[in-house]
Design a protein around this motif. Structure first.
Motif, PDB file in Angstrom:
ATOM      1  N   GLN A 130       0.892  -1.073  -0.168  1.00 12.95           N
ATOM      2  CA  GLN A 130      -0.152   0.138   0.092  1.00 12.95           C
ATOM      3  C   GLN A 130       1.004   1.253   0.067  1.00 12.95           C
ATOM      4  O   GLN A 130       1.779   1.457   0.515  1.00 12.95           O
ATOM      5  N   ALA A 135      -9.618   2.250   2.153  1.00 13.85           N
ATOM      6  CA  ALA A 135     -10.761   2.490   2.467  1.00 13.85           C
ATOM      7  C   ALA A 135     -12.033   1.935   1.746  1.00 13.85           C
ATOM      8  O   ALA A 135     -12.764   1.838   2.308  1.00 13.85           O
ATOM      9  N   ASP A 139      -8.997   0.295  -3.877  1.00 13.06           N
ATOM     10  CA  ASP A 139      -8.589   1.511  -3.492  1.00 13.06           C
ATOM     11  C   ASP A 139      -7.240   1.951  -4.279  1.00 13.06           C
ATOM     12  O   ASP A 139      -6.415   1.025  -4.549  1.00 13.06           O
ATOM     13  N   ASN A 181      -5.798  -6.809   7.524  1.00 23.27           N
ATOM     14  CA  ASN A 181      -5.835  -5.811   8.446  1.00 23.27           C
ATOM     15  C   ASN A 181      -4.373  -5.505   8.633  1.00 23.27           C
ATOM     16  O   ASN A 181      -3.620  -5.703   9.538  1.00 23.27           O
ATOM     17  N   THR A 186      -3.363   2.660   7.990  1.00 24.47           N
ATOM     18  CA  THR A 186      -3.514   2.327   6.817  1.00 24.47           C
ATOM     19  C   THR A 186      -4.973   2.069   6.505  1.00 24.47           C
ATOM     20  O   THR A 186      -5.548   2.629   5.531  1.00 24.47           O
ATOM     21  N   ILE A 187      -5.747   1.607   7.453  1.00 23.78           N
ATOM     22  CA  ILE A 187      -6.924   1.074   7.465  1.00 23.78           C
ATOM     23  C   ILE A 187      -7.719   1.597   8.553  1.00 23.78           C
ATOM     24  O   ILE A 187      -7.513   0.683   9.710  1.00 23.78           O
ATOM     25  N   TYR A 190     -11.375  -1.128   9.850  1.00 17.05           N
ATOM     26  CA  TYR A 190     -11.371  -2.362   9.014  1.00 17.05           C
ATOM     27  C   TYR A 190     -12.854  -2.891   8.896  1.00 17.05           C
ATOM     28  O   TYR A 190     -13.036  -3.498   7.859  1.00 17.05           O
ATOM     29  N   TYR A 193     -14.707  -1.165   6.054  1.00 20.42           N
ATOM     30  CA  TYR A 193     -13.865  -1.736   4.894  1.00 20.42           C
ATOM     31  C   TYR A 193     -14.130  -3.058   4.328  1.00 20.42           C
ATOM     32  O   TYR A 193     -14.508  -3.153   3.316  1.00 20.42           O
TER      33      TYR A 193
END
Length: 381
Positions: A130, A135, A139, A181, A186-187, A190, A193
Motif C-alpha cells: 500500500q 478505505a 482503492d 488488516n 492504513t485502514i 477495518y 472496509y
C-alpha cells in the motif's frame, strides 16, 4: 509403574482431544507445512439465523492458519495456483454433487509496473503493498490487489457442469478480496472496509440470490496449541473439566485466518427428496510444475532456486513489489491433485452457535490479543 501412569494419562488426554480432532487443524499434517496457503483449519456449516435470513445456510472454510497482525509487508494472500473448493453432498453417498470453486489472482497496480517514488532522480519501486490510506474496494492506494472468481459445478467436481457465479448487482464474474488488516494508519475502520467486500451473487440454477465474502478474519477456534503439543502438559483432570473452559488464555486469540464464506438458500443446496446435506472443503495444487522448459542435459535435473536470503529485513524493505512478484518459472502444468486436507460436517437443519464471518458479531481480524472474544446470541429454533 510411574511410566505406565504417565503413558496412561497421556493416552487418556489424547483420546479426549481426539473427540475434537475433526473440528480444527492448524499445521498438523507434515506435508501441509510446506504449502501453508492451502492449509485448511476449519469448516463450518449451519443455518443462518439473522433476521430476514431464514431458510439460508452459511458455509465457511478457513485457510492459512496462525496469521499474525504484523506479518507484513506481503501479508497473507491466497495461492493463485491453487483451487479452493467447498463441496456439498445432498444424497448421502459421501460424494460431492455441488461444488463451489474459488480461484485467486494477484494484480500489481499500473498495469503490472507497481508503484514507484522518485528518489535521487530515479524512480524506485516501493516495497509495501500500500502507498497510503485504504478505505474502498479497488482503492487507488493499494499497490497489490487480490481478486477471485467463483464457479459452481454440478455433479463430479472435475467432470460435472461448471458455470460462473456472477455479481447479482453488476453481473461481473470477478470479486475483490479486502487486503489484510495492516493497521489503523492504513485502514482506519477495518470492519467497515471489509463489509464493502460482501457481494450479493447469482448462482446459476438457483432462483434465490446468495452472498459471498472472502477475507481475513480472527481465528474462531480456541485451543492452547503449545500445551497440547508439549506432551499435553496439563493434568487430565484439568483439561477434561468443563468448569475450567476458558480458564487459560486462548493462544489463537490474536491469530487470523482467511475465510471463504457463502450464504446460500437451502433449496439451492438440498435434493428434492432429502433435507440432509453434508459439506467439506478441499484445496488442490497442480501435480507438476515446469520451472525451466529447456533444462541442461545430464543425468539429473538441474536445481532451481526458490528461496534466497542475504540481507534479510533490509532487502525486504528495499525491494519493490514488482521484483517480489517476478514470475518464478514458465511452462505447462498438468492435472489437478487434491492435497487430501478436508473437513466434514453433517447438517439436518439444526442451528449452530457460530455466526457468519461478514457480520459484525463474527470476530474481525486482530492485531493484538482481544480483552474478550465476540459472542453471538442464541439462534432461533
Amino acid at each position: 509403574m510411574n511410566t505406565r501412569l504417565t503413558r496412561s494419562a497421556l493416552g487418556a488426554a489424547l483420546l479426549c482431544l481426539a473427540a475434537g480432532a475433526q473440528a480444527s487443524s492448524h499445521r498438523e499434517a507434515p506435508f501441509i507445512t510446506t504449502v501453508p496457503k492451502v492449509d485448511a483449519t476449519d469448516f463450518y456449516m449451519f443455518n443462518s439465523y439473522e433476521t430476514g435470513r431464514a431458510g439460508y445456510v452459511t458455509l465457511i472454510a478457513n485457510y492459512l492458519p496462525l496469521q499474525d497482525g504484523y506479518g507484513g509487508p506481503n501479508y497473507f494472500s491466497m495461492d493463485p495456483n491453487a483451487l479452493y473448493e467447498i463441496h456439498v453432498d445432498n444424497v448421502g453417498d459421501a460424494k460431492e454433487h455441488l461444488t463451489f470453486q474459488f480461484r485467486f489472482k494477484n494484480t500489481l497496480s499500473n498495469s503490472g509496473a507497481g508503484t514507484s517514488l522518485s528518489i535521487g532522480g530515479k524512480m524506485v519501486g516501493i516495497p509495501l503493498i500500500q502507498s497510503g490510506a485504504v478505505a474502498n474496494v479497488k482503492d487507488a492506494n493499494l499497490q497489490l490487489g487480490e481478486s477471485y472468481t467463483l464457479t459452481v459445478v454440478r455433479g463430479d467436481r472435475r467432470s460435472g457442469t461448471a458455470q460462473a457465479v456472477t455479481n447479482a448487482t453488476s453481473g461481473a464474474t470477478t470479486f475483490d478480496k479486502p487486503v489484510d488488516n495492516i493497521g489503523k494508519k492504513t485502514i482506519a475502520d477495518y470492519p467497515a472496509y471489509a463489509a464493502k467486500h460482501v457481494y450479493p451473487i447469482t448462482i446459476p440454477g438457483c432462483s434465490t440470490p446468495a452472498k459471498v465474502f472472502v477475507g481475513q478474519r480472527q481465528d474462531p477456534f480456541a485451543v492452547n496449541l503449545g500445551t497440547i503439543f508439549d506432551l499435553v502438559n496439563a493434568p487430565v483432570a484439568v483439561i477434561t473439566d468443563p468448569s475450567l473452559i476458558n480458564a487459560a488464555p486462548n493462544t489463537l486469540a490474536d491469530k487470523n485466518v482467511t475465510t471463504l464464506a457463502l450464504e446460500v438458500h437451502k433449496d439451492c443446496l438440498k435434493s428434492a427428496t432429502d433435507d440432509v446435506i453434508g459439506g467439506w472443503t478441499t484445496a488442490s495444487l497442480r501435480q507438476g510444475r515446469l520451472l525451466d522448459p529447456k533444462p541442461a542435459s545430464g543425468h539429473q535435473a538441474s536445481e532451481e532456486g526458490r528461496r534466497r536470503l542475504g540481507a534479510g529485513l533490509a532487502a525486504g524493505h528495499a525491494a519493490g513489489q514488482r521484483g517480489r512478484h517476478r514470475p518464478e518459472g514458465q511452462g505447462q502444468v498438468q492435472r489437478i491433485q487434491a492435497l487430501g486436507r478436508r473437513a466434514v460436517r453433517r447438517l439436518r437443519h439444526q442451528p449452530d452457535a457460530a455466526g457468519p464471518c461478514w457480520r459484525s458479531r463474527w470476530p474481525c481480524p486482530t492485531r493484538r490479543p482481544p480483552t474478550s472474544r465476540a459472542t453471538t446470541s442464541s439462534p432461533p429454533s
